[in-house]
Design a protein around this motif. Structure first.
Motif, short mmCIF file in Angstrom:
data_model
loop_
_atom_site.label_atom_id
_atom_site.label_comp_id
_atom_site.label_asym_id
_atom_site.label_seq_id
_atom_site.Cartn_x
_atom_site.Cartn_y
_atom_site.Cartn_z
N VAL A 63 -4.67 5.43 -3.25
CA VAL A 63 -5.05 6.84 -3.31
C VAL A 63 -6.44 6.98 -3.92
O VAL A 63 -7.29 7.72 -3.41
CB VAL A 63 -4.01 7.64 -4.13
CG1 VAL A 63 -4.49 9.07 -4.35
CG2 VAL A 63 -2.67 7.64 -3.41
N GLN A 64 -6.70 6.27 -5.00
CA GLN A 64 -8.01 6.34 -5.65
C GLN A 64 -9.12 5.85 -4.72
O GLN A 64 -10.20 6.46 -4.64
CB GLN A 64 -8.01 5.51 -6.93
CG GLN A 64 -7.08 6.02 -8.02
CD GLN A 64 -7.05 5.10 -9.23
OE1 GLN A 64 -7.96 4.30 -9.43
NE2 GLN A 64 -5.99 5.18 -10.01
N ALA A 65 -8.87 4.74 -4.02
CA ALA A 65 -9.88 4.19 -3.12
C ALA A 65 -10.18 5.15 -1.99
O ALA A 65 -11.36 5.38 -1.65
CB ALA A 65 -9.42 2.84 -2.57
N LEU A 66 -9.14 5.73 -1.38
CA LEU A 66 -9.36 6.67 -0.29
C LEU A 66 -10.13 7.90 -0.76
O LEU A 66 -11.01 8.41 -0.05
CB LEU A 66 -8.02 7.09 0.32
CG LEU A 66 -7.31 6.04 1.17
CD1 LEU A 66 -5.96 6.56 1.62
CD2 LEU A 66 -8.16 5.63 2.36
N ASP A 67 -9.83 8.38 -1.96
CA ASP A 67 -10.58 9.51 -2.50
C ASP A 67 -12.06 9.17 -2.63
O ASP A 67 -12.93 9.99 -2.33
CB ASP A 67 -10.02 9.92 -3.87
CG ASP A 67 -8.70 10.68 -3.76
OD1 ASP A 67 -8.37 11.13 -2.65
OD2 ASP A 67 -8.02 10.82 -4.79
N ALA A 103 -9.30 8.72 10.80
CA ALA A 103 -10.27 7.63 10.98
C ALA A 103 -10.05 6.54 9.93
O ALA A 103 -10.04 5.33 10.25
CB ALA A 103 -11.68 8.17 10.89
N LEU A 104 -9.86 6.93 8.68
CA LEU A 104 -9.68 5.95 7.61
C LEU A 104 -8.38 5.18 7.77
O LEU A 104 -8.32 3.97 7.53
CB LEU A 104 -9.72 6.64 6.25
CG LEU A 104 -11.07 7.28 5.86
CD1 LEU A 104 -10.96 7.97 4.51
CD2 LEU A 104 -12.17 6.23 5.85
N GLN A 105 -7.32 5.87 8.21
CA GLN A 105 -6.04 5.19 8.33
C GLN A 105 -5.98 4.28 9.56
O GLN A 105 -5.25 3.29 9.57
CB GLN A 105 -4.91 6.21 8.33
CG GLN A 105 -4.78 6.86 6.95
CD GLN A 105 -3.52 7.69 6.79
OE1 GLN A 105 -2.45 7.31 7.23
NE2 GLN A 105 -3.66 8.84 6.15
N VAL A 106 -6.76 4.59 10.59
CA VAL A 106 -6.87 3.65 11.70
C VAL A 106 -7.50 2.35 11.21
O VAL A 106 -7.05 1.24 11.55
CB VAL A 106 -7.68 4.25 12.86
CG1 VAL A 106 -8.10 3.18 13.86
CG2 VAL A 106 -6.88 5.33 13.57
N CYS A 107 -8.54 2.48 10.40
CA CYS A 107 -9.19 1.29 9.84
C CYS A 107 -8.20 0.48 9.00
O CYS A 107 -8.11 -0.75 9.13
CB CYS A 107 -10.39 1.68 8.99
SG CYS A 107 -11.71 2.47 9.91
N GLU A 108 -7.45 1.18 8.18
CA GLU A 108 -6.46 0.51 7.33
C GLU A 108 -5.42 -0.21 8.18
O GLU A 108 -5.06 -1.36 7.91
CB GLU A 108 -5.78 1.57 6.44
CG GLU A 108 -4.79 1.03 5.45
CD GLU A 108 -4.23 2.15 4.60
OE1 GLU A 108 -3.11 2.63 4.92
OE2 GLU A 108 -4.89 2.55 3.63
N LEU A 150 0.81 -1.23 0.00
CA LEU A 150 0.00 0.00 0.00
C LEU A 150 0.84 1.26 0.00
O LEU A 150 0.50 2.25 -0.65
CB LEU A 150 -0.93 0.01 1.22
CG LEU A 150 -2.20 -0.82 1.16
CD1 LEU A 150 -2.98 -0.66 2.46
CD2 LEU A 150 -3.07 -0.45 -0.03
N HIS A 151 1.92 1.24 0.75
CA HIS A 151 2.74 2.45 0.91
C HIS A 151 4.06 2.36 0.15
O HIS A 151 4.99 3.12 0.43
CB HIS A 151 2.99 2.71 2.39
CG HIS A 151 1.74 2.91 3.18
ND1 HIS A 151 1.05 4.11 3.18
CD2 HIS A 151 1.03 2.06 3.97
CE1 HIS A 151 -0.03 3.98 3.96
NE2 HIS A 151 -0.06 2.76 4.43
N ASP A 152 4.13 1.44 -0.79
CA ASP A 152 5.32 1.28 -1.62
C ASP A 152 5.14 2.07 -2.91
O ASP A 152 4.37 1.67 -3.78
CB ASP A 152 5.52 -0.21 -1.93
CG ASP A 152 6.74 -0.46 -2.82
OD1 ASP A 152 7.40 0.51 -3.24
OD2 ASP A 152 7.01 -1.64 -3.10
N PRO A 153 5.81 3.22 -3.06
CA PRO A 153 5.60 4.04 -4.25
C PRO A 153 6.01 3.35 -5.54
O PRO A 153 5.58 3.75 -6.62
CB PRO A 153 6.49 5.27 -4.00
CG PRO A 153 7.50 4.83 -2.99
CD PRO A 153 6.81 3.80 -2.14
#
Length: 227
Positions: free
Chosen positions: A138-142, A168-173, A126-129
């Motif tokens: 990024v698209q899903a979070l948007d 809130a969203l990143q706690v879920c992630e 997820l966080h690997d550029p």
């Protein structure tokens, strides 16, 4: 060449092929890609591994996709669509913010369960550029942000602060990441671990995005804030 069905059927020198047959082969390629991605991640994807997993020839693969990333993008697009559509359905026309928050969490967990073992490489990248997975995150979070903001507007509430919403969203992630990646290979999270993660997610979302009345109502729901 990305797999246009009409082009496939009319390709010179090839036997006629129905749309249904073409879609069946394409689905086999995507399923094979899912198996390879689950085992090796995006950096381990190759046409050779995909055609072996799908049980097809190399020329057949290239009639549908130009490279190994093509079917991976199909997988990731379907993943994003499933997440956003699931949350959209959960929020629906719900007027109670507490019920809305719990529904959002359960939709997120349902999405995670639908991935099975494939969720591990998804969260690992997820966080690997350098991974295509990060762009789809990024698209899903948007998409999820837009749904939450729209529901707040429909409820006549002030738009959530961007930092609060992202928190809130990143706690879920993070919670789903913890219960799916801290496992031995070929094992699933225990029901207890999933239940703990669900409670943490619900509490965080309610406290971060809710109002005082939401917290007071949540305190009356058995199990949410019991010691």
């Amino acid at each position: 060449m990305t797999g246009d069905v009409a082009d496939i059927r009319t390709r010179r020198g090839r036997p006629p092929q129905t749309a249904e047959q073409a879609e069946e082969v394409r689905a086999r390629i995507v399923d094979g890609t899912a198996a390879v991605f689950t085992a090796h991640g995006s950096r381990g994807l190759s046409v050779a591994r995909i055609i072996h997993a799908a049980g097809i020839s190399r020329p057949t693969f290239y009639r549908y996709f130009a490279n190994a990333e093509g079917p991976l993008h199909v997988l990731l697009t379907a993943s994003n669509t499933g997440l956003v559509d699931g949350i959209r359905a959960a929020l629906g026309d719900v007027d109670d913010p507490v019920t809305m928050g719990i529904g959002l969490i359960d939709a997120y967990l349902d999405w995670a369960r639908s991935h099975g073992p494939m969720l591990r490489p998804v969260f690992a990248e997820l966080h690997d550029p350098g991974s295509p997975v990060s762009g789809y995150r990024v698209q899903a979070l948007d998409g999820v942000r837009a749904l939450v903001r729209d529901r707040f507007t429909a409820l006549g509430r002030t738009q959530p602060d961007p930092l609060n919403l992202d928190t809130a969203l990143q706690v879920c992630e993070f919670c789903v990441y913890r219960v799916t990646t801290d496992l031995e290979p070929d094992t699933e999270p225990t029901p207890e671990a999933v239940a703990t993660a669900r409670l943490t997610m619900i509490r965080s979302v309610l406290v971060t995005l809710g109002e005082r009345t939401d917290i007071e109502r949540a305190l009356e729901i058995p199990g949410l804030f019991d010691s």
